[in-house]
Write a protein that holds these residues in place. Structure first.
Motif, PDB file in Angstrom:
ATOM      1  N   GLN A 205      37.629 -35.275  -2.968  1.00 43.97           N
ATOM      2  CA  GLN A 205      36.431 -34.446  -2.987  1.00 43.97           C
ATOM      3  C   GLN A 205      35.984 -34.210  -1.549  1.00 43.97           C
ATOM      4  O   GLN A 205      35.724 -35.167  -0.808  1.00 43.97           O
ATOM      5  CB  GLN A 205      35.311 -35.156  -3.765  1.00 43.97           C
ATOM      6  CG  GLN A 205      34.094 -34.299  -4.034  1.00 43.97           C
ATOM      7  CD  GLN A 205      34.261 -33.431  -5.270  1.00 43.97           C
ATOM      8  OE1 GLN A 205      35.337 -33.356  -5.821  1.00 43.97           O
ATOM      9  NE2 GLN A 205      33.202 -32.789  -5.699  1.00 43.97           N
ATOM     10  N   PRO A 206      35.916 -32.951  -1.073  1.00 46.68           N
ATOM     11  CA  PRO A 206      35.433 -32.726   0.288  1.00 46.68           C
ATOM     12  C   PRO A 206      33.955 -33.080   0.407  1.00 46.68           C
ATOM     13  O   PRO A 206      33.216 -33.033  -0.587  1.00 46.68           O
ATOM     14  CB  PRO A 206      35.669 -31.233   0.515  1.00 46.68           C
ATOM     15  CG  PRO A 206      35.697 -30.635  -0.854  1.00 46.68           C
ATOM     16  CD  PRO A 206      36.257 -31.700  -1.762  1.00 46.68           C
ATOM     17  N   VAL A 207      33.533 -33.443   1.619  1.00 42.39           N
ATOM     18  CA  VAL A 207      32.140 -33.835   1.850  1.00 42.39           C
ATOM     19  C   VAL A 207      31.562 -33.013   2.996  1.00 42.39           C
ATOM     20  O   VAL A 207      32.288 -32.442   3.812  1.00 42.39           O
ATOM     21  CB  VAL A 207      32.021 -35.337   2.185  1.00 42.39           C
ATOM     22  CG1 VAL A 207      32.496 -36.196   1.026  1.00 42.39           C
ATOM     23  CG2 VAL A 207      32.799 -35.664   3.459  1.00 42.39           C
ATOM     24  N   GLY A 208      30.240 -32.972   3.066  1.00 43.78           N
ATOM     25  CA  GLY A 208      29.582 -32.274   4.169  1.00 43.78           C
ATOM     26  C   GLY A 208      28.111 -32.084   3.892  1.00 43.78           C
ATOM     27  O   GLY A 208      27.622 -32.359   2.782  1.00 43.78           O
ATOM     28  N   THR A 209      27.396 -31.628   4.892  1.00 39.89           N
ATOM     29  CA  THR A 209      25.957 -31.383   4.740  1.00 39.89           C
ATOM     30  C   THR A 209      25.679 -29.910   5.022  1.00 39.89           C
ATOM     31  O   THR A 209      25.899 -29.055   4.184  1.00 39.89           O
ATOM     32  CB  THR A 209      25.153 -32.294   5.680  1.00 39.89           C
ATOM     33  OG1 THR A 209      25.609 -32.134   7.028  1.00 39.89           O
ATOM     34  CG2 THR A 209      25.311 -33.757   5.286  1.00 39.89           C
ATOM     35  N   MET A 210      25.236 -29.621   6.206  1.00 39.20           N
ATOM     36  CA  MET A 210      24.918 -28.247   6.626  1.00 39.20           C
ATOM     37  C   MET A 210      24.944 -28.219   8.140  1.00 39.20           C
ATOM     38  O   MET A 210      25.015 -29.269   8.791  1.00 39.20           O
ATOM     39  CB  MET A 210      23.528 -27.859   6.129  1.00 39.20           C
ATOM     40  CG  MET A 210      22.443 -28.798   6.657  1.00 39.20           C
ATOM     41  SD  MET A 210      20.750 -28.278   6.319  1.00 39.20           S
ATOM     42  CE  MET A 210      20.688 -28.376   4.546  1.00 39.20           C
ATOM     43  N   ALA A 211      24.892 -27.019   8.708  1.00 38.12           N
ATOM     44  CA  ALA A 211      24.795 -26.869  10.159  1.00 38.12           C
ATOM     45  C   ALA A 211      23.380 -26.430  10.532  1.00 38.12           C
ATOM     46  O   ALA A 211      22.605 -25.967   9.693  1.00 38.12           O
ATOM     47  CB  ALA A 211      25.805 -25.839  10.652  1.00 38.12           C
ATOM     48  N   HIS A 212      23.060 -26.559  11.817  1.00 36.66           N
ATOM     49  CA  HIS A 212      21.739 -26.139  12.290  1.00 36.66           C
ATOM     50  C   HIS A 212      21.512 -24.651  12.041  1.00 36.66           C
ATOM     51  O   HIS A 212      20.373 -24.218  11.823  1.00 36.66           O
ATOM     52  CB  HIS A 212      21.593 -26.446  13.782  1.00 36.66           C
ATOM     53  CG  HIS A 212      21.603 -27.910  14.105  1.00 36.66           C
ATOM     54  ND1 HIS A 212      22.680 -28.539  14.661  1.00 36.66           N
ATOM     55  CD2 HIS A 212      20.655 -28.861  13.924  1.00 36.66           C
ATOM     56  CE1 HIS A 212      22.401 -29.822  14.828  1.00 36.66           C
ATOM     57  NE2 HIS A 212      21.184 -30.051  14.387  1.00 36.66           N
ATOM     58  N   ALA A 213      22.587 -23.867  12.045  1.00 35.41           N
ATOM     59  CA  ALA A 213      22.433 -22.427  11.855  1.00 35.41           C
ATOM     60  C   ALA A 213      21.772 -22.097  10.523  1.00 35.41           C
ATOM     61  O   ALA A 213      20.944 -21.175  10.436  1.00 35.41           O
ATOM     62  CB  ALA A 213      23.802 -21.740  11.949  1.00 35.41           C
ATOM     63  N   LEU A 214      22.137 -22.850   9.475  1.00 36.39           N
ATOM     64  CA  LEU A 214      21.540 -22.572   8.174  1.00 36.39           C
ATOM     65  C   LEU A 214      20.033 -22.847   8.198  1.00 36.39           C
ATOM     66  O   LEU A 214      19.235 -22.064   7.663  1.00 36.39           O
ATOM     67  CB  LEU A 214      22.218 -23.407   7.092  1.00 36.39           C
ATOM     68  CG  LEU A 214      21.712 -23.133   5.668  1.00 36.39           C
ATOM     69  CD1 LEU A 214      22.865 -23.070   4.688  1.00 36.39           C
ATOM     70  CD2 LEU A 214      20.702 -24.190   5.224  1.00 36.39           C
ATOM     71  N   GLN A 234      17.896 -25.652  -3.824  1.00 36.14           N
ATOM     72  CA  GLN A 234      17.916 -24.810  -5.028  1.00 36.14           C
ATOM     73  C   GLN A 234      19.349 -24.608  -5.514  1.00 36.14           C
ATOM     74  O   GLN A 234      19.609 -24.536  -6.715  1.00 36.14           O
ATOM     75  CB  GLN A 234      17.271 -23.460  -4.713  1.00 36.14           C
ATOM     76  CG  GLN A 234      17.278 -22.478  -5.875  1.00 36.14           C
ATOM     77  CD  GLN A 234      16.667 -21.141  -5.490  1.00 36.14           C
ATOM     78  OE1 GLN A 234      16.007 -21.020  -4.442  1.00 36.14           O
ATOM     79  NE2 GLN A 234      16.865 -20.139  -6.326  1.00 36.14           N
ATOM     80  N   TYR A 235      20.286 -24.530  -4.570  1.00 34.99           N
ATOM     81  CA  TYR A 235      21.684 -24.291  -4.919  1.00 34.99           C
ATOM     82  C   TYR A 235      22.534 -25.564  -4.882  1.00 34.99           C
ATOM     83  O   TYR A 235      23.546 -25.665  -5.574  1.00 34.99           O
ATOM     84  CB  TYR A 235      22.280 -23.256  -3.965  1.00 34.99           C
ATOM     85  CG  TYR A 235      21.506 -21.958  -3.966  1.00 34.99           C
ATOM     86  CD1 TYR A 235      21.584 -21.083  -5.056  1.00 34.99           C
ATOM     87  CD2 TYR A 235      20.675 -21.621  -2.909  1.00 34.99           C
ATOM     88  CE1 TYR A 235      20.853 -19.900  -5.073  1.00 34.99           C
ATOM     89  CE2 TYR A 235      19.947 -20.443  -2.917  1.00 34.99           C
ATOM     90  CZ  TYR A 235      20.038 -19.586  -3.993  1.00 34.99           C
ATOM     91  OH  TYR A 235      19.312 -18.424  -4.018  1.00 34.99           O
ATOM     92  N   PHE A 236      22.072 -26.545  -4.083  1.00 37.10           N
ATOM     93  CA  PHE A 236      22.803 -27.811  -3.973  1.00 37.10           C
ATOM     94  C   PHE A 236      21.794 -28.960  -4.089  1.00 37.10           C
ATOM     95  O   PHE A 236      21.407 -29.569  -3.088  1.00 37.10           O
ATOM     96  CB  PHE A 236      23.564 -27.890  -2.640  1.00 37.10           C
ATOM     97  CG  PHE A 236      24.530 -26.758  -2.453  1.00 37.10           C
ATOM     98  CD1 PHE A 236      25.787 -26.789  -3.053  1.00 37.10           C
ATOM     99  CD2 PHE A 236      24.178 -25.638  -1.710  1.00 37.10           C
ATOM    100  CE1 PHE A 236      26.671 -25.732  -2.900  1.00 37.10           C
ATOM    101  CE2 PHE A 236      25.054 -24.584  -1.548  1.00 37.10           C
ATOM    102  CZ  PHE A 236      26.305 -24.626  -2.151  1.00 37.10           C
ATOM    103  N   PRO A 237      21.335 -29.224  -5.309  1.00 33.75           N
ATOM    104  CA  PRO A 237      20.244 -30.185  -5.529  1.00 33.75           C
ATOM    105  C   PRO A 237      20.564 -31.562  -4.947  1.00 33.75           C
ATOM    106  O   PRO A 237      21.638 -32.115  -5.181  1.00 33.75           O
ATOM    107  CB  PRO A 237      20.137 -30.240  -7.049  1.00 33.75           C
ATOM    108  CG  PRO A 237      20.730 -28.961  -7.529  1.00 33.75           C
ATOM    109  CD  PRO A 237      21.821 -28.634  -6.569  1.00 33.75           C
ATOM    110  N   GLY A 238      19.633 -32.071  -4.161  1.00 29.49           N
ATOM    111  CA  GLY A 238      19.745 -33.420  -3.628  1.00 29.49           C
ATOM    112  C   GLY A 238      20.682 -33.585  -2.474  1.00 29.49           C
ATOM    113  O   GLY A 238      20.793 -34.680  -1.910  1.00 29.49           O
TER     114      GLY A 238
END
Length: 455
Positions: A205-214, A234-238
């Motif tokens: 399962q790939p993992v990740g969070t987000m970047a500052h750009a978002l 809203q799209y990725f709860p929690g």
């Protein structure tokens, strides 16, 4: 016409080599040596600075390469068109056309701890075949061994409970290298990778969070950093949130209010900059039940310092320092030709002759030391009391055919953990690690002395 894609297909493995491997193969054919049985061994002359051990890795890809090695008619025509081989014997082209690896492969299993001047792998095959495969074998084994070793050291320092994620794709030396790096990192002890292709190929399962750009884009259009977080959830709860785009502590306070009021449920926050030690402690006080992840050019020394300082960090994202660094100095040298032992005697680059085996001694599960001897040696079946000795190198290919099944990544990772756990504390140290003393068997010492070309 130039091929701008420059990706490697398995049917092109024969050409993925250095030119001199092919010119030497042509010479072997012309001299009638091409079918002489040769043994080449791959080992590291020395360990990277600051390393006390290596974790052998890359064997699976090496065996896949050997099994698929070939030259197509089109590839042979392309080689002929270079005119480099205009003087090569005609039989050379027949040799390439009939190419199939027909030799034996001995190696230490992936995930095994090894040291300088110990053979990780031995190819026993017709001379031209054993010569040709050098480039690819060094490429995959050197690189994956480096990554697996860094991963094992990171796991050793971070401890068994920490979540360790491979984030190195953008820093790896090529798209192909990013896949190998992800695989080696997982086999070396990391939990997951952000590389989607690698994860899916490896059934992970790939993992990740987000970047500052978002955060910046959503904050600019939605009105605030909190609204950016809310929209993401809203799209990725929690999903874990990156909270250091603006003011880390202010973001943590805002999120703490949302958690207390029941408006947000969180599985983690990530810190990517600033003083990770103090920031993690402050964030933990504000979000005591929320896991904290850290990233940002981290390595084993920085993680050790964070842990020693009392950082409140539950997991780490590892990128640049994991997938780059001082390379493993692997070399591939001829050690035997039709039963005739050979060795290189150049200053600082001496190799030991003959087909070898590593004999590893354990006492109560702890490594006591290694002896490099000859594969033909019959060792003492009853060593000193409480000491067990095991040969490390195993036969993986016989006459060009695999004789062992492919190991699962989890099995290799388990061997890595056991290998590191068995090492002496001095070998696992980050500061001035001490590899175990390597012994040469009396038989190998004698063969070395007899093989030297004395003036």
């Amino acid at each position: 016409m130039e091929d701008q894609e420059l990706t490697v297909k398995s049917e092109e493995y024969g050409l993925l080599t250095d030119l001199y491997q092919l010119t030497m193969a042509a010479c072997y054919v012309g001299a009638g040596l091409d079918q002489r049985w040769a043994s080449f061994e791959l080992s590291a002359r020395r360990l990277p600075q600051g390393f006390g051990y290596l974790i052998a890795m890359g064997l699976s890809q090496a065996l896949d390469y050997l099994e698929k090695l070939q030259f197509t008619p089109t590839q042979i025509e392309s080689l002929q068109a270079t005119e480099i081989f205009a003087g090569a014997p005609a039989a050379f082209w027949d040799t390439l056309a009939d190419c199939r690896f027909t030799g034996d492969v001995w190696a230490v299993p992936e995930g095994t701890a090894v040291f300088a001047n110990e053979p990780l792998l031995r190819i026993e095959a017709p001379l031209w075949q054993a010569q040709l495969v050098e480039t690819y074998l060094l490429n995959t084994i050197n690189y994956q061994t480096l990554i697996a070793t860094r991963a094992a050291r990171l796991r050793d320092v971070a401890g068994p409970e920490a979540h360790l994620y491979e984030f190195g794709t953008r820093r790896a030396f090529s798209p192909q290298a990013s896949l190998w790096a992800a695989r080696a990192a997982l086999a070396g002890g990391l939990d997951a990778t952000s590389n989607v292709l690698a994860a899916l190929k490896l059934d992970r399962q790939p993992v990740g969070t987000m970047a500052h750009a978002l955060v910046m884009a959503l904050a600019a259009t939605e009105g605030s950093e909190l609204q950016a977080f809310t929209t993401f959830h809203q799209y990725f709860p929690g999903a874990p949130l990156l909270i250091d785009t603006y003011d880390t502590i202010a973001a943590a306070k805002t999120l703490a209010e949302q958690v207390r009021s029941g408006h947000l449920q969180m599985r983690g926050v990530r810190l990517d900059s600033g003083d990770l030690l103090s920031l993690s402690q402050e964030v933990r006080s504000l979000l005591p039940e929320v896991p904290i992840f850290a990233s940002g050019d981290l390595d084993e020394w920085k993680i050790a310092a964070l842990r020693q300082g009392g950082a409140c960090i539950d997991g780490y994202g590892l990128g640049t320092s994991l997938v780059t660094g001082t390379p493993v100095n692997g070399v591939y040298k001829l050690v035997d030709l039709d039963g005739i032992p050979v060795m290189k005697e150049a200053s600082g680059k001496l190799t030991y002759p003959g087909r070898k085996q590593i004999f590893r001694r354990y006492a109560q599960g702890q490594l006591q030391g290694d002896t490099v001897g000859l594969i033909t040696e019959v060792r003492n079946s009853q060593p000193e009391a409480g000491v067990e000795e095991k040969p490390l190198m195993q036969l993986f290919f016989k006459q060009g055919e695999p004789i062992q099944s492919i190991e699962a990544l989890d099995q290799i990772a388990a061997r890595t953990r056991a290998s590191v756990t068995a090492l002496p504390a001095a070998t696992r140290n980050l500061e001035q690690p001490q590899p175990p003393v390597l012994e040469l068997s009396p038989a190998l010492q004698d063969l070395t002395q007899r093989t030297r070309r004395h003036p």
